[in-house]
Design an enzyme around this catalytic site. Structure first.
Site, PDB file in Angstrom:
ATOM      1  N   ARG A  25     -53.602  46.138  13.290  1.00 11.08           N
ATOM      2  CA  ARG A  25     -53.434  45.244  14.436  1.00 11.08           C
ATOM      3  C   ARG A  25     -54.747  45.037  15.209  1.00 11.08           C
ATOM      4  O   ARG A  25     -54.737  44.978  16.435  1.00 11.08           O
ATOM      5  CB  ARG A  25     -52.362  45.792  15.408  1.00 11.08           C
ATOM      6  CG  ARG A  25     -50.958  45.792  14.846  1.00 11.08           C
ATOM      7  CD  ARG A  25     -50.333  44.403  14.968  1.00 11.08           C
ATOM      8  NE  ARG A  25     -48.954  44.396  14.516  1.00 11.08           N
ATOM      9  CZ  ARG A  25     -47.910  44.490  15.339  1.00 11.08           C
ATOM     10  NH1 ARG A  25     -48.080  44.606  16.641  1.00 11.08           N
ATOM     11  NH2 ARG A  25     -46.694  44.466  14.852  1.00 11.08           N
ATOM     12  N   ARG A  29     -53.229  40.885  21.121  1.00  7.58           N
ATOM     13  CA  ARG A  29     -53.240  40.573  22.555  1.00  7.58           C
ATOM     14  C   ARG A  29     -54.203  41.391  23.396  1.00  7.58           C
ATOM     15  O   ARG A  29     -54.468  41.044  24.539  1.00  7.58           O
ATOM     16  CB  ARG A  29     -51.817  40.735  23.118  1.00  7.58           C
ATOM     17  CG  ARG A  29     -50.915  39.590  22.729  1.00  7.58           C
ATOM     18  CD  ARG A  29     -49.497  39.822  23.214  1.00  7.58           C
ATOM     19  NE  ARG A  29     -48.933  40.975  22.522  1.00  7.58           N
ATOM     20  CZ  ARG A  29     -47.621  41.168  22.352  1.00  7.58           C
ATOM     21  NH1 ARG A  29     -46.759  40.315  22.837  1.00  7.58           N
ATOM     22  NH2 ARG A  29     -47.182  42.240  21.720  1.00  7.58           N
ATOM     23  N   ARG A  38     -53.449  32.191  21.921  1.00 10.43           N
ATOM     24  CA  ARG A  38     -51.997  32.335  22.099  1.00 10.43           C
ATOM     25  C   ARG A  38     -51.454  31.495  23.254  1.00 10.43           C
ATOM     26  O   ARG A  38     -50.257  31.215  23.317  1.00 10.43           O
ATOM     27  CB  ARG A  38     -51.630  33.808  22.295  1.00 10.43           C
ATOM     28  CG  ARG A  38     -51.475  34.573  21.023  1.00 10.43           C
ATOM     29  CD  ARG A  38     -50.182  34.239  20.270  1.00 10.43           C
ATOM     30  NE  ARG A  38     -49.067  35.050  20.729  1.00 10.43           N
ATOM     31  CZ  ARG A  38     -48.004  34.585  21.339  1.00 10.43           C
ATOM     32  NH1 ARG A  38     -47.919  33.295  21.608  1.00 10.43           N
ATOM     33  NH2 ARG A  38     -47.022  35.381  21.699  1.00 10.43           N
ATOM     34  N   ASP A  74     -47.806  38.084   9.412  1.00  8.89           N
ATOM     35  CA  ASP A  74     -46.829  39.075   9.860  1.00  8.89           C
ATOM     36  C   ASP A  74     -45.947  39.479   8.688  1.00  8.89           C
ATOM     37  O   ASP A  74     -45.647  38.644   7.823  1.00  8.89           O
ATOM     38  CB  ASP A  74     -45.963  38.531  10.995  1.00  8.89           C
ATOM     39  CG  ASP A  74     -45.240  39.665  11.714  1.00  8.89           C
ATOM     40  OD1 ASP A  74     -45.802  40.213  12.675  1.00  8.89           O
ATOM     41  OD2 ASP A  74     -44.142  40.040  11.268  1.00  8.89           O
ATOM     42  N   TYR A 150     -35.359  45.032   9.405  1.00  5.44           N
ATOM     43  CA  TYR A 150     -35.355  43.887  10.340  1.00  5.44           C
ATOM     44  C   TYR A 150     -34.303  42.857   9.939  1.00  5.44           C
ATOM     45  O   TYR A 150     -33.653  42.248  10.787  1.00  5.44           O
ATOM     46  CB  TYR A 150     -36.732  43.224  10.384  1.00  5.44           C
ATOM     47  CG  TYR A 150     -37.747  44.009  11.187  1.00  5.44           C
ATOM     48  CD1 TYR A 150     -37.765  43.926  12.578  1.00  5.44           C
ATOM     49  CD2 TYR A 150     -38.679  44.834  10.571  1.00  5.44           C
ATOM     50  CE1 TYR A 150     -38.691  44.652  13.321  1.00  5.44           C
ATOM     51  CE2 TYR A 150     -39.601  45.555  11.303  1.00  5.44           C
ATOM     52  CZ  TYR A 150     -39.605  45.464  12.680  1.00  5.44           C
ATOM     53  OH  TYR A 150     -40.505  46.174  13.412  1.00  5.44           O
TER      54      TYR A 150
END
Ligand code: CP3
Length: 344
Positions: A25, A29, A38, A74, A150
């Site tokens: 990662r 952010r 973003r 992702d 998921y």
């Protein structure tokens, strides 16, 4: 042309000048450049636009001086062509609108041709290979267990109640789902390699929720298929999970030239459990990046001391960078790793 990359050398357990370092990662952010993009595009929009995905991939490479780039994408993208659906809602994480609960749901999963249905990912890889020069590009996919969790839960989960309930109460449906996912994910990973990814990582982030017997019966054969198919493409393969202390020998059996270790196990103990014939990646606790620099340095050196110059260590965190991590600290860790000498 063979790249003179310390990251690729470490994957092959060859001698390196200094320990290579990158971060899971590493784009995200915590970086102002990423937040600026973003503001204009959602996460899925970034992935769908190869030029923007390539730009976001390059941001941490420029800012940090890491030894590898990881493609911006992702693990849940394949849910879109499969028909499970994918959205990232504010504050809630991923939402998969059509969760899989029955054999009927598994049968209704659509066939996926990664070159076509996820072609935007391959386009980003091709752009990046033109731009990266001496820095290798890591492609990735989720492992079948983590992706299935998921798809069954419909989003993130703590207990994996629906996932494990399917496994224990309806094993036929579980195996049918894992069979399908392992084929789709393997095709996806191989397509990434053929587009130019020079290493691949398989993320089984949540597999530590299982005991070894269940891992062996319900997960290992499916992860093994993906890891072995990728291996046949002649690139190094990284196999990553968290909370895996009791699973490491079985994860090694499933495959991978490099095994990821999280911070819960000292690096040398984890490496001992795995044996000398694999490389290891890890394993600083991501929350340590919020500590003062001298404390971080002590912990970074502890990890490097435990690696003790053995061939095949790639420095990384034990899991992904957290949202509010100070960028300067991440950069300082890169320098600490590169400046470290075993015989200091
Ligand atoms: O820099 C990189 O590492 C490459 C990009 C990358 C992303 N996701 C982008 C992303 C990678 C390698 C992933 C993998 C991924 N995605 C995993 C496995 C790794 C891990 O951390 O265990 C998992 C479990 C996912 C699923 C996922 N994606 C979740 C649970 C979330 C929501 C979490 C949150 O913080 O909201 C995401 C969103 C996501 N994927 C972000 C990024 C940068 C969050 C930032 C954003 O919304 O812009």
């Amino acid at each position: 042309m063979k790249m003179n990359s310390r990251f690729l050398k470490a994957c092959h357990r060859e001698p390196v000048d200094v320990t290579p370092v990158w971060f899971m990662r590493q784009a995200g952010r915590y970086m102002a450049e990423y937040r600026a993009i973003r503001e204009k595009y959602s996460l899925i929009e970034i992935c769908h636009h190869p030029e923007i995905a390539a730009e976001v991939t390059l941001q941490p490479v420029r800012a940090l001086g890491v030894d590898a780039a990881i493609l911006f994408a992702d693990i849940l993208l394949p849910a879109i062509p499969l028909g499970v659906g994918l959205e990232f809602s504010k504050g809630e994480g991923p939402v998969l609108q059509n969760p899989i609960r029955t054999m009927e749901d598994v049968k209704n999963l659509r066939p996926v041709n990664p070159e076509v249905d996820l072609g935007y990912v391959m386009d980003a890889i091709r752009i990046l290979r033109g731009e990266l020069k001496d820095i290798p590009l890591i492609g990735f996919c989720g492992a079948p267990f983590t992706v299935a969790s998921y798809m069954i839960e419909g989003g993130s989960s703590r207990e994996f109640l629906k996932t494990k309930t399917m496994m224990y109460s309806d094993p036929q449906t579980w195996h049918a789902l894992m069979e399908k996912l392992s084929v789709v994910l393997s095709d996806y990973l191989v397509a990434q390699i053929r587009a130019g990814a020079q290493t691949v990582q398989v993320f089984d982030s949540w597999v530590g929720a299982l005991n070894p017997q269940d891992y062996q019966e319900f997960v290992l054969p499916y992860s093994q298929k993906i890891l072995q198919d990728a291996k046949k493409e002649n690139v190094p393969v990284i196999h990553f999970g968290t909370n895996t202390t009791t699973l490491l020998p079985l994860m090694k059996q499933a495959g991978g030239d490099v095994l990821g270790l999280d911070w819960r196990i000292p690096l040398d103990d984890g490496w001992k459990l795995l044996g000398d014939d694999v490389a290891v990646q890890g394993n600083l606790d991501p929350t340590l990046l919020f500590a003062p620099l001298p404390e971080i340095k002590k912990r970074v050196h502890d990890i490097l001391d435990r690696a003790n110059g053995k061939l095949g260590h790639i420095f990384n965190l034990g899991h992904g960078i957290l949202q509010h991590t100070p960028v300067d600290t991440v950069k300082a860790v890169v320098d600490m790793v590169h400046e470290y000498r075993v015989d200091k």
